[in-house]
Scaffold this motif. Structure first.
Motif, PDB file in Angstrom:
ATOM      1  N   ASP A   1       0.827  -1.205   0.000  1.00 53.23           N
ATOM      2  CA  ASP A   1       0.000   0.000   0.000  1.00 53.23           C
ATOM      3  C   ASP A   1       0.862   1.257   0.000  1.00 53.23           C
ATOM      4  O   ASP A   1       1.766   1.413   0.828  1.00 53.23           O
ATOM      5  CB  ASP A   1      -0.917   0.017   1.222  1.00 53.23           C
ATOM      6  CG  ASP A   1      -2.046  -0.994   1.120  1.00 53.23           C
ATOM      7  OD1 ASP A   1      -2.515  -1.233  -0.001  1.00 53.23           O
ATOM      8  OD2 ASP A   1      -2.457  -1.529   2.161  1.00 53.23           O
TER       9      ASP A   1
ATOM     10  N   THR B   1       0.959   0.718  -5.410  1.00 53.62           N
ATOM     11  CA  THR B   1      -0.412   1.059  -5.745  1.00 53.62           C
ATOM     12  C   THR B   1      -0.496   2.187  -6.765  1.00 53.62           C
ATOM     13  O   THR B   1       0.480   2.855  -7.079  1.00 53.62           O
ATOM     14  CB  THR B   1      -1.164   1.476  -4.467  1.00 53.62           C
ATOM     15  OG1 THR B   1      -0.328   2.328  -3.678  1.00 53.62           O
ATOM     16  CG2 THR B   1      -1.515   0.257  -3.639  1.00 53.62           C
TER      17      THR B   1
ATOM     18  N   GLY C   1      -4.019   5.671  -4.691  1.00 57.12           N
ATOM     19  CA  GLY C   1      -3.802   4.932  -3.459  1.00 57.12           C
ATOM     20  C   GLY C   1      -4.562   3.640  -3.340  1.00 57.12           C
ATOM     21  O   GLY C   1      -4.422   2.924  -2.338  1.00 57.12           O
ATOM     22  N   TRP C   2      -5.373   3.281  -4.326  1.00 61.73           N
ATOM     23  CA  TRP C   2      -6.185   2.073  -4.226  1.00 61.73           C
ATOM     24  C   TRP C   2      -5.920   1.153  -5.402  1.00 61.73           C
ATOM     25  O   TRP C   2      -5.974   1.561  -6.554  1.00 61.73           O
ATOM     26  CB  TRP C   2      -7.673   2.436  -4.185  1.00 61.73           C
ATOM     27  CG  TRP C   2      -8.019   3.178  -2.946  1.00 61.73           C
ATOM     28  CD1 TRP C   2      -8.249   4.528  -2.836  1.00 61.73           C
ATOM     29  CD2 TRP C   2      -8.135   2.648  -1.628  1.00 61.73           C
ATOM     30  NE1 TRP C   2      -8.502   4.861  -1.549  1.00 61.73           N
ATOM     31  CE2 TRP C   2      -8.450   3.731  -0.774  1.00 61.73           C
ATOM     32  CE3 TRP C   2      -8.011   1.370  -1.094  1.00 61.73           C
ATOM     33  CZ2 TRP C   2      -8.634   3.569   0.593  1.00 61.73           C
ATOM     34  CZ3 TRP C   2      -8.194   1.213   0.270  1.00 61.73           C
ATOM     35  CH2 TRP C   2      -8.509   2.295   1.095  1.00 61.73           C
TER      36      TRP C   2
ATOM     37  N   TYR D   1      -3.078   3.968   6.290  1.00 64.03           N
ATOM     38  CA  TYR D   1      -4.213   3.232   5.736  1.00 64.03           C
ATOM     39  C   TYR D   1      -5.085   2.637   6.835  1.00 64.03           C
ATOM     40  O   TYR D   1      -6.276   2.412   6.636  1.00 64.03           O
ATOM     41  CB  TYR D   1      -3.726   2.112   4.805  1.00 64.03           C
ATOM     42  CG  TYR D   1      -3.132   2.648   3.531  1.00 64.03           C
ATOM     43  CD1 TYR D   1      -3.913   2.828   2.394  1.00 64.03           C
ATOM     44  CD2 TYR D   1      -1.790   3.020   3.468  1.00 64.03           C
ATOM     45  CE1 TYR D   1      -3.379   3.348   1.238  1.00 64.03           C
ATOM     46  CE2 TYR D   1      -1.240   3.553   2.314  1.00 64.03           C
ATOM     47  CZ  TYR D   1      -2.042   3.715   1.196  1.00 64.03           C
ATOM     48  OH  TYR D   1      -1.508   4.252   0.052  1.00 64.03           O
TER      49      TYR D   1
ATOM     50  N   SER E   1       5.839   4.266   4.732  1.00 65.01           N
ATOM     51  CA  SER E   1       5.187   4.482   6.013  1.00 65.01           C
ATOM     52  C   SER E   1       6.112   4.168   7.183  1.00 65.01           C
ATOM     53  O   SER E   1       7.186   3.570   7.013  1.00 65.01           O
ATOM     54  CB  SER E   1       3.923   3.618   6.099  1.00 65.01           C
ATOM     55  OG  SER E   1       3.234   3.834   7.301  1.00 65.01           O
TER      56      SER E   1
END
Length: 227
Positions: free
Chosen positions: A12, A16, A20-21, A142, A177
């Protein structure tokens, strides 16, 4: 011919689409053609990265649930407590809150060592309950992940490297992240995509100009054949 270096890739925010999806389909061909180990290291439940490996037609080398589940291609290692996160989820519900994913909750249905809570749900009571069970809450951008404080992605990648037989100093890592910081710590080279959070950007060797899969694809093009 020089082999491609080992990769450690988040999903993620990293593989991606720019919105973002969903996986950016452009990533499949470079991964399929990659002449080196590819470790998929994610906060997602174990079946998700396994499915990604199937669809990309690459060997199953997986770190799932932020290090809670590790698959070396031969053995599955569950490295965190299975029961405590479930107890936190139950206590959170009893306190009047929801995990936020609907009745079937496919986000958590196959999780073994952590739970994920929708970021629209209150974080403070979740952290208080998690602390009562000796767990931590991390925000990956997320979801809020309730997890054991010890396992992480970097540890899982080290285990896979020992089993498969590649040098961590050769690993090229891409992520976005706070849960990728441990990956960056063990990798020889680390890249944060432009959409990464501040923790990932601070830990990476380089912050890319491009977001999501665009950034990852640019890294793969740059490092191909450099091992």
């Amino acid at each position: 011919m020089t082999a491609d270096p080992p990769l450690a890739l988040d999903i993620d925010g990293t593989l991606t689409r720019p919105d973002g999806w969903g996986i950016d389909s452009r990533i499949f061909e470079p991964l399929r053609a990659w002449d080196g180990p590819v470790v998929v290291a994610t906060g997602k439940a174990f079946p998700y990265p396994i499915a990604l490996c199937h669809f990309a037609a690459i060997p199953e080398l997986v770190v799932a649930e932020n290090g809670g589940v590790v698959y070396t291609g031969d053995d599955v290692f569950v490295t965190a407590d299975r029961e405590a996160p479930r107890a936190v989820a139950e206590a959170y519900r009893e306190a009047g809150y929801s995990l936020g994913w609907g009745g079937e909750d496919t986000v958590n249905r196959w999780r073994e060592t952590e739970i994920a809570v929708n970021r629209e749900q209150p974080r403070e009571p979740l952290e208080e309950i998690a602390a009562d069970y000796g767990l931590e809450v991390i925000d990956t951008g997320y979801a809020y992940h309730v997890k054991d404080t010890t396992p992480n992605k970097g540890d899982g990648i080290e285990r896979i490297a020992d089993h498969v037989g590649f040098d961590l100093a050769d690993v090229v890592a891409v992520g976005d992240s706070i849960n990728d910081v441990s990956t960056f710590a063990v990798a020889g080279r680390s890249f944060a995509v432009e959409n990464a959070d501040e923790d990932a950007k601070a830990a990476a060797d380089e912050v890319l100009e491009d977001v999501h899969a665009d950034g990852t694809l640019a890294v793969l093009e740059r490092v191909r054949g450099q091992e």
